[in-house]
Design a protein around this motif. Structure first.
Motif, mmCIF file in Angstrom:
data_model
loop_
_atom_site.group_PDB
_atom_site.id
_atom_site.type_symbol
_atom_site.label_atom_id
_atom_site.label_comp_id
_atom_site.label_asym_id
_atom_site.label_seq_id
_atom_site.Cartn_x
_atom_site.Cartn_y
_atom_site.Cartn_z
ATOM 1 N N THR A 96 0.980 -1.055 0.090
ATOM 2 C CA THR A 96 0.227 -0.179 0.201
ATOM 3 C C THR A 96 0.937 1.321 0.230
ATOM 4 N N ASN A 99 2.277 1.650 -3.430
ATOM 5 C CA ASN A 99 1.268 2.188 -4.257
ATOM 6 C C ASN A 99 1.145 3.575 -4.168
ATOM 7 N N THR A 103 1.939 6.503 -6.943
ATOM 8 C CA THR A 103 0.926 7.494 -7.584
ATOM 9 C C THR A 103 1.682 8.778 -7.227
#
Length: 113
Positions: A96, A99, A103
């Motif tokens: 997570t 990610n 981003t």
């Protein structure tokens, strides 16, 4: 002379450091399994699986019993399942975070164009 705790922990993680051993432990979380079912699920050579099972058995993570001519393996205790669950949680948190970083990086790249 006793081994320091950090060394004992490192040895535990070395023991768990092979994908076949992790897969065996994951499969045994659901139910005890005979060797033939483990072989079918893991797709490893019988001698290789036998060696990994021996390591897990010596460490006390799995136990084995005979049912006729069949050897059935099971987790030795619930703590092993808890350890696997904790690993899954840690991996989820790590991925997570990656990610979110990806981003952010992609957003910064778009802004610089």
């Amino acid at each position: 002379m006793s081994v320091p705790l950090y060394e004992a922990k490192a040895e535990l993680f070395r023991l768990l450091g092979h994908p076949v051993r992790i897969r065996v432990l994951e499969l045994l979380q659901d139910k005890p399994m005979p060797v033939r079912e483990l072989l079918a699920a893991i797709e490893v050579e019988p001698t290789g699986l036998s060696q990994h099972l021996a390591v897990l058995r010596r460490s006390g993570m799995v136990s084995a019993h005979r049912d006729g001519s069949t050897v059935v393996y099971s987790l030795a205790g619930g703590d092993v399942a808890e350890l696997l669950k904790a690993a899954r949680t840690l991996l989820t948190q790590m991925l997570t975070g990656q990610n979110e970083l990806l981003t952010e990086l992609l957003g910064a790249e778009r802004e610089s164009r």
